[in-house]
Design a protein around this motif. Sequence first.
Motif, PDB file in Angstrom:
ATOM      1  N   ALA A  59     -43.989 -36.603   1.815  1.00 46.18           N
ATOM      2  CA  ALA A  59     -43.305 -35.372   1.422  1.00 46.18           C
ATOM      3  C   ALA A  59     -43.285 -35.227  -0.092  1.00 46.18           C
ATOM      4  N   VAL A  60     -43.050 -36.324  -0.796  1.00 48.08           N
ATOM      5  CA  VAL A  60     -43.013 -36.293  -2.263  1.00 48.08           C
ATOM      6  C   VAL A  60     -44.384 -35.942  -2.827  1.00 48.08           C
ATOM      7  N   LYS A  61     -45.437 -36.412  -2.201  1.00 48.75           N
ATOM      8  CA  LYS A  61     -46.789 -36.068  -2.656  1.00 48.75           C
ATOM      9  C   LYS A  61     -46.983 -34.560  -2.694  1.00 48.75           C
ATOM     10  N   GLU A  62     -46.341 -33.868  -1.744  1.00 54.78           N
ATOM     11  CA  GLU A  62     -46.480 -32.421  -1.687  1.00 54.78           C
ATOM     12  C   GLU A  62     -45.902 -31.727  -2.928  1.00 54.78           C
ATOM     13  N   ILE A  63     -44.892 -32.340  -3.542  1.00 53.10           N
ATOM     14  CA  ILE A  63     -44.332 -31.794  -4.787  1.00 53.10           C
ATOM     15  C   ILE A  63     -45.410 -31.751  -5.857  1.00 53.10           C
ATOM     16  N   PHE A  64     -46.129 -32.854  -6.006  1.00 52.26           N
ATOM     17  CA  PHE A  64     -47.169 -32.930  -7.041  1.00 52.26           C
ATOM     18  C   PHE A  64     -48.292 -31.921  -6.768  1.00 52.26           C
ATOM     19  N   VAL A  65     -48.633 -31.736  -5.477  1.00 51.13           N
ATOM     20  CA  VAL A  65     -49.676 -30.773  -5.118  1.00 51.13           C
ATOM     21  C   VAL A  65     -49.226 -29.351  -5.442  1.00 51.13           C
ATOM     22  N   ALA A  66     -48.008 -28.995  -5.014  1.00 50.20           N
ATOM     23  CA  ALA A  66     -47.518 -27.629  -5.205  1.00 50.20           C
ATOM     24  C   ALA A  66     -47.403 -27.273  -6.682  1.00 50.20           C
ATOM     25  N   LYS A  67     -46.935 -28.204  -7.484  1.00 53.57           N
ATOM     26  CA  LYS A  67     -46.720 -27.943  -8.909  1.00 53.57           C
ATOM     27  C   LYS A  67     -47.983 -28.137  -9.745  1.00 53.57           C
ATOM     28  N   GLY A  68     -48.951 -28.921  -9.225  1.00 54.59           N
ATOM     29  CA  GLY A  68     -50.064 -29.339 -10.072  1.00 54.59           C
ATOM     30  C   GLY A  68     -49.583 -30.320 -11.129  1.00 54.59           C
ATOM     31  N   ARG A  69     -48.693 -31.223 -10.713  1.00 54.88           N
ATOM     32  CA  ARG A  69     -47.993 -32.131 -11.634  1.00 54.88           C
ATOM     33  C   ARG A  69     -48.723 -33.473 -11.733  1.00 54.88           C
ATOM     34  N   PRO A  70     -48.911 -34.009 -12.951  1.00 57.99           N
ATOM     35  CA  PRO A  70     -49.512 -35.334 -13.093  1.00 57.99           C
ATOM     36  C   PRO A  70     -48.647 -36.397 -12.417  1.00 57.99           C
ATOM     37  N   GLN A  71     -49.277 -37.343 -11.714  1.00 54.92           N
ATOM     38  CA  GLN A  71     -48.504 -38.319 -10.952  1.00 54.92           C
ATOM     39  C   GLN A  71     -47.929 -39.440 -11.809  1.00 54.92           C
ATOM     40  N   ASP A  72     -48.232 -39.453 -13.109  1.00 54.18           N
ATOM     41  CA  ASP A  72     -47.569 -40.446 -13.975  1.00 54.18           C
ATOM     42  C   ASP A  72     -46.302 -39.877 -14.599  1.00 54.18           C
ATOM     43  N   ASN A  73     -45.853 -38.715 -14.088  1.00 52.36           N
ATOM     44  CA  ASN A  73     -44.641 -38.069 -14.584  1.00 52.36           C
ATOM     45  C   ASN A  73     -43.528 -38.307 -13.556  1.00 52.36           C
ATOM     46  N   PRO A  74     -42.551 -39.176 -13.843  1.00 50.57           N
ATOM     47  CA  PRO A  74     -41.548 -39.551 -12.837  1.00 50.57           C
ATOM     48  C   PRO A  74     -40.690 -38.374 -12.383  1.00 50.57           C
ATOM     49  N   LEU A  75     -40.096 -38.546 -11.204  1.00 50.07           N
ATOM     50  CA  LEU A  75     -39.216 -37.537 -10.636  1.00 50.07           C
ATOM     51  C   LEU A  75     -37.764 -38.017 -10.677  1.00 50.07           C
ATOM     52  N   ILE A  76     -36.849 -37.069 -10.537  1.00 50.15           N
ATOM     53  CA  ILE A  76     -35.423 -37.384 -10.479  1.00 50.15           C
ATOM     54  C   ILE A  76     -34.953 -37.275  -9.034  1.00 50.15           C
ATOM     55  N   LEU A  77     -34.171 -38.254  -8.600  1.00 52.19           N
ATOM     56  CA  LEU A  77     -33.528 -38.197  -7.297  1.00 52.19           C
ATOM     57  C   LEU A  77     -32.152 -37.550  -7.448  1.00 52.19           C
ATOM     58  N   HIS A  78     -31.823 -36.634  -6.547  1.00 53.02           N
ATOM     59  CA  HIS A  78     -30.544 -35.935  -6.571  1.00 53.02           C
ATOM     60  C   HIS A  78     -29.684 -36.410  -5.406  1.00 53.02           C
ATOM     61  N   VAL A  79     -28.434 -36.737  -5.701  1.00 53.91           N
ATOM     62  CA  VAL A  79     -27.501 -37.233  -4.690  1.00 53.91           C
ATOM     63  C   VAL A  79     -26.270 -36.334  -4.653  1.00 53.91           C
ATOM     64  N   SER A  80     -25.466 -36.496  -3.594  1.00 52.87           N
ATOM     65  CA  SER A  80     -24.276 -35.651  -3.443  1.00 52.87           C
ATOM     66  C   SER A  80     -22.979 -36.421  -3.653  1.00 52.87           C
ATOM     67  N   SER A  81     -23.074 -37.739  -3.897  1.00 54.40           N
ATOM     68  CA  SER A  81     -21.881 -38.531  -4.200  1.00 54.40           C
ATOM     69  C   SER A  81     -22.285 -39.767  -4.984  1.00 54.40           C
ATOM     70  N   ILE A  82     -21.334 -40.362  -5.689  1.00 52.74           N
ATOM     71  CA  ILE A  82     -21.607 -41.582  -6.445  1.00 52.74           C
ATOM     72  C   ILE A  82     -22.031 -42.704  -5.504  1.00 52.74           C
TER      73      ILE A  82
END
Length: 358
Positions: A59-82
């Motif tokens: 699923a994460v690979k699809e982010i890079f495809v949709a954006k045309g994003r270089p894969q050496d550019n890290p992503l941020i994980l989003h959470v809903s609680s500490i």
Amino acid sequence: MKRRDIMEKIETKIIKVNEINPEEELILEGAKFIKEGKLVAFPTETVYGLGANGLNEEAVKEIFVAKGRPQDNPLILHVSSIEDIRPLVKSVSKEAEILMKKFWPGPLTLLFKKSKKVPNIITAGLDTVAIRMPNNPIALGLIKNSGMPIAAPSANTSGKPSPTSADHVIEDLYGKVHMIIDGGSTGVGLESTVLDLTEEIPMILRPGAITLEDLQSIIPNVEEDLSIIKNSNDIVPKSPGQKYRHYAPKADMLVFVGDVENMVMEIKVQAKEFISQEKTVGIMATEETKDRYGQGIIISVGSRKNMETIGHNLFNTIRLFDQKEVDIILAEGVELSYIGTAIMNRLKKASGGNIIKV
């Protein structure tokens, strides 16, 4: 889910959600898409994010495809609680605990040593992971109901100005993502501050609305990474926004820094010269200076007396110049303090480092 070809069009569903009191059934629909490994663009308080199941590598690979994003550019994980972060990291320092209680939910991303649960594609192979809790009821509801951390860079084509409205997302990603949640205009308008807590000296890797001055009041020894101000294409990025040209307009851009009077005078000289070359000139002015330019397409980005307005309007202003098809953008810089540092960081990236001191 099989990785699709980058040229393949997919059906994009657009839903309008109440930004203050999100409709539960609509949030559950978006969460279902995330659980299925699909891409969902959604609003946060900073910019719109392009979300996928952060624990599903395909699923994460699809982010890079949709954006045309270089894969050496890290992503941020989003959470809903500490509590959500604890399975994702090796440990949580006392500093991190204090900062999370103070600034979460909010526009502060923290870097931790990652656990084995976090896929390497999220971190670009590094041993650190960036995590934040967004201050937006739609985003928090989506994360909570999906039951997993959501990986979410900005929901734009890689390199373009970050999206601060659903219209921006539609312009860039319609036909490339499965759902776009329209939750109105974002508040801050600049991506989150990224703070690295994994080294001896806490280091700001990307400035944002949580400023150096804000953080120094709690951890006095915090510093800013040199890449924030200097050009840095040769670094290994630990955080989104460190290495590549970002936020770029279609036109060339020059950013002027110095005394306001000197900036106005120099921009007027440069505008006259470019117009004599039959170029369409855009001038990114402020409320205090917008009436002082007699030539060019003039757009006020906000007020120097309230710098948050400049941050809020910056990316939308760059996109407006694209719509007006200008050939060159001449932009006023701002002071390097508080949120001004984040604004100048984005202008440096947008201009490819074309900063002119006057």
